[in-house]
Design an enzyme around this catalytic site. Structure first.
Site, PDB file in Angstrom:
ATOM      1  N   ARG A  53     -33.223 -36.324  17.688  1.00 41.50           N
ATOM      2  CA  ARG A  53     -32.738 -35.059  17.082  1.00 41.50           C
ATOM      3  C   ARG A  53     -31.793 -34.289  17.987  1.00 41.50           C
ATOM      4  O   ARG A  53     -31.117 -33.654  17.931  1.00 41.50           O
ATOM      5  CB  ARG A  53     -33.613 -33.840  16.668  1.00 41.50           C
ATOM      6  CG  ARG A  53     -33.063 -32.736  16.129  1.00 41.50           C
ATOM      7  CD  ARG A  53     -34.089 -32.047  14.962  1.00 41.50           C
ATOM      8  NE  ARG A  53     -35.444 -32.096  15.480  1.00 41.50           N
ATOM      9  CZ  ARG A  53     -36.144 -31.296  16.629  1.00 41.50           C
ATOM     10  NH1 ARG A  53     -35.206 -30.162  17.152  1.00 41.50           N
ATOM     11  NH2 ARG A  53     -37.199 -31.242  16.774  1.00 41.50           N
TER      12      ARG A  53
ATOM     13  N   TYR B 284     -12.130 -22.545   1.055  1.00 40.12           N
ATOM     14  CA  TYR B 284     -12.989 -23.305   0.555  1.00 40.12           C
ATOM     15  C   TYR B 284     -14.245 -22.446  -0.120  1.00 40.12           C
ATOM     16  O   TYR B 284     -14.680 -21.557   0.729  1.00 40.12           O
ATOM     17  CB  TYR B 284     -13.751 -24.529   1.770  1.00 40.12           C
ATOM     18  CG  TYR B 284     -14.800 -25.074   1.139  1.00 40.12           C
ATOM     19  CD1 TYR B 284     -14.967 -25.551  -0.048  1.00 40.12           C
ATOM     20  CD2 TYR B 284     -16.050 -24.979   1.814  1.00 40.12           C
ATOM     21  CE1 TYR B 284     -16.173 -26.300  -0.530  1.00 40.12           C
ATOM     22  CE2 TYR B 284     -17.102 -25.336   1.212  1.00 40.12           C
ATOM     23  CZ  TYR B 284     -17.155 -26.216   0.066  1.00 40.12           C
ATOM     24  OH  TYR B 284     -18.509 -26.699  -0.473  1.00 40.12           O
TER      25      TYR B 284
ATOM     26  N   ASP C 142     -10.353 -24.332  10.120  1.00 37.60           N
ATOM     27  CA  ASP C 142     -10.979 -25.477   9.419  1.00 37.60           C
ATOM     28  C   ASP C 142      -9.700 -26.507   9.211  1.00 37.60           C
ATOM     29  O   ASP C 142      -8.726 -25.981   8.472  1.00 37.60           O
ATOM     30  CB  ASP C 142     -11.588 -24.929   8.030  1.00 37.60           C
ATOM     31  CG  ASP C 142     -12.020 -25.897   7.290  1.00 37.60           C
ATOM     32  OD1 ASP C 142     -11.751 -27.099   7.396  1.00 37.60           O
ATOM     33  OD2 ASP C 142     -13.082 -25.593   6.558  1.00 37.60           O
TER      34      ASP C 142
ATOM     35  N   LYS D 189     -14.235 -35.665   3.987  1.00 35.29           N
ATOM     36  CA  LYS D 189     -12.850 -35.705   3.437  1.00 35.29           C
ATOM     37  C   LYS D 189     -12.248 -36.809   3.959  1.00 35.29           C
ATOM     38  O   LYS D 189     -12.558 -38.215   3.940  1.00 35.29           O
ATOM     39  CB  LYS D 189     -12.218 -34.499   3.233  1.00 35.29           C
ATOM     40  CG  LYS D 189     -13.048 -33.327   2.955  1.00 35.29           C
ATOM     41  CD  LYS D 189     -13.885 -33.307   1.449  1.00 35.29           C
ATOM     42  CE  LYS D 189     -14.546 -32.173   1.011  1.00 35.29           C
ATOM     43  NZ  LYS D 189     -15.546 -32.145   0.101  1.00 35.29           N
TER      44      LYS D 189
HETATM   45  C1  LIG Z   1     -11.567 -27.083   3.398  1.00 33.27           C
HETATM   46  C2  LIG Z   1     -13.236 -27.171   3.602  1.00 33.27           C
HETATM   47  N1  LIG Z   1     -14.080 -27.432   4.376  1.00 33.27           N
HETATM   48  C3  LIG Z   1     -15.176 -27.458   4.537  1.00 33.27           C
HETATM   49  C4  LIG Z   1     -16.024 -28.037   3.338  1.00 33.27           C
HETATM   50  C5  LIG Z   1     -17.353 -28.222   3.316  1.00 33.27           C
HETATM   51  O1  LIG Z   1     -17.567 -29.691   3.589  1.00 33.27           O
HETATM   52  P1  LIG Z   1     -19.025 -30.379   3.015  1.00 33.27           P
HETATM   53  O2  LIG Z   1     -18.789 -30.486   1.761  1.00 33.27           O
HETATM   54  O3  LIG Z   1     -18.645 -31.590   3.978  1.00 33.27           O
HETATM   55  O4  LIG Z   1     -20.135 -29.616   3.600  1.00 33.27           O
HETATM   56  C6  LIG Z   1     -15.110 -28.553   2.074  1.00 33.27           C
HETATM   57  C7  LIG Z   1     -15.510 -28.925   1.299  1.00 33.27           C
HETATM   58  O5  LIG Z   1     -15.020 -29.172   0.090  1.00 33.27           O
HETATM   59  C8  LIG Z   1     -13.813 -28.177   2.326  1.00 33.27           C
HETATM   60  O6  LIG Z   1     -12.831 -28.495   1.351  1.00 33.27           O
END
Ligand SMILES: Cc1ncc(COP(=O)(O)O)c(C=O)c1O
Length: 382
Positions: A55, A106, A177, A202
């Site tokens: 971990r 998001y 992000d 993604k």
């Molecule tokens: C811009 C963005 N940030 C964060 C996330 C969250 O990521 P995860 O689905 O890997 O937890 C997403 C998910 O769609 C996203 O589109």
């Protein structure tokens, strides 16, 4: 791949990012050495040693972390998901923190922000990230600026070269992000941001087969705090998923090149389609965010959002009618996906109910267009 660490670092620094994704995080070269890192499947390690327990660290995580570090320019920690990485960051904010955040973003992040507000953990100032004056006006007294740019799914572009230094002058922490753009399109740490977050699920992984996240920062104290959070909140990634993500990263350059080319062509055609009202894609010269995106981004990404002329029901019908484009959430995979965002109750009320988000993949553009055109025409019910 390289015989010694500084030679490796020198070579990597000399490489264009397109080559760096291929060359980075290879095992040392030697007779019969593998060209890929192995998958470290151990929950415990013999004492004495730096890792100790599964971990706390893992060689496959380290390989992916060093690859992302090389692309984003900051020490990197991988997490079990993008949302786990975002939660880890939010969890270290002081109680009562003031977060200036995009009003669109998001939907999972929006849920976290609302929860922080509801529990009294934070005050959130929602802004239109594309409105620079509005963002700058909200910064004074903020603890952290949370930026998503381009935003999911509204595809608004923040003027990061102006906003980030302004926030830093006011001592406001800046987190970005960078999931939609990827480090090949923009590198927020190089623009002065403190933290970059990714959903590695993604573009970085690129094949819709893993859920993973990451945080990168140049600030070693912050890195250490976040490492402690990962250790004790336990949101650690699986070794196999991290290995898959590194495997996927190798082709990020060619995938992005092809997907962005397809996206520009599809967006252009959508603007002329009888079922489409408004197309959002920063790569379109007519898009309100185009000039800004062009001024500092090295591409426009491969996500298009558009409003269906026939309303929400027709938008759902279009998504369900396609045969090549999959009717599914998520983005950034080699395969094209689309969905009406408001099929999720967590989607922001500022997003139109008839908005379809299309993640453009690497298929042949004519095959894609035939499928999209046919599905949209079918949804008009004619
Ligand atoms: C811009 C963005 N940030 C964060 C996330 C969250 O990521 P995860 O689905 O890997 O937890 C997403 C998910 O769609 C996203 O589109």
């Amino acid at each position: 791949m390289f015989s010694n660490e500084s030679a490796e670092e020198n070579l990597l620094q000399s490489l264009n990012l397109q080559s760096r994704v291929v060359a980075v995080a290879r095992p040392p070269r030697g007779e019969d050495a593998g060209v890929n890192p192995g998958i470290e499947l151990n929950s415990t390690f013999l004492a004495p040693g730096a890792t100790g327990y599964g971990r706390f660290g893992n060689k496959t995580w380290s390989a992916l972390e060093s690859a992302i570090e090389s692309l984003e320019g900051g020490g990197t920690l991988v997490f079990s998901s993008g949302i786990a990485a975002i939660s880890a960051l939010f969890s270290i904010l002081p109680r009562g923190a003031v977060i200036t955040a995009s009003r669109n973003g998001y939907s999972g992040t929006m849920v976290l922000l609302k929860q922080a507000e509801a529990s009294g953990a934070a005050e959130v100032r929602y802004v239109d990230v594309a409105d620079t004056d509005q963002v700058l006006a909200a910064l004074s007294g903020s603890t952290m600026l949370w930026l998503e740019s381009p935003t999911n799914p509204a595809l608004e572009v923040a003027d990061m070269p102006t906003i980030i230094p302004a926030a830093k002058l006011l001592n406001v922490g800046v987190a970005v992000d960078n999931t939609f753009a990827t480090p090949l399109v923009q590198q927020p740490l190089e623009m002065g941001a403190d933290v970059v977050v990714h959903s590695l699920s993604k573009y970085i992984s690129g094949h819709s087969d893993v859920i993973l996240g990451s945080i990168s920062t140049k600030d070693s104290a912050l890195y250490q705090r976040l490492q402690e959070v990962r250790k004790f909140n336990g949101a650690i990634p699986g070794p196999f998923e991290t290995w898959l993500a590194l495997r996927g990263l190798r082709t990020l350059g060619v995938r992005m090149e092809r997907a962005q080319k397809n996206a520009l062509e599809i967006a252009t055609r959508l603007t002329l389609h009888p079922a489409v009202d408004r197309v959002r894609y920063p790569g379109l010269p007519t898009d309100p965010h185009h000039e800004r995106a062009k001024s500092f981004m090295k591409g426009y990404g491969a996500i298009i959002s558009f409003d269906h002329k026939g309303g929400a029901e027709a938008a759902d019908k279009a998504c369900a009618s396609s045969q090549l484009v999959a009717y599914a959430t998520s983005l950034g995979g080699v395969e094209s996906l689309w969905e009406r965002r408001h099929r999720w109750s967590s989607e922001s009320p500022s997003i139109p109910t008839n908005l379809i988000r299309l993640s453009v993949g690497i298929e042949d553009v004519e095959d894609l267009w035939r499928d999209i055109d046919a599905a949209l025409l079918a949804s008009l019910g004619g």
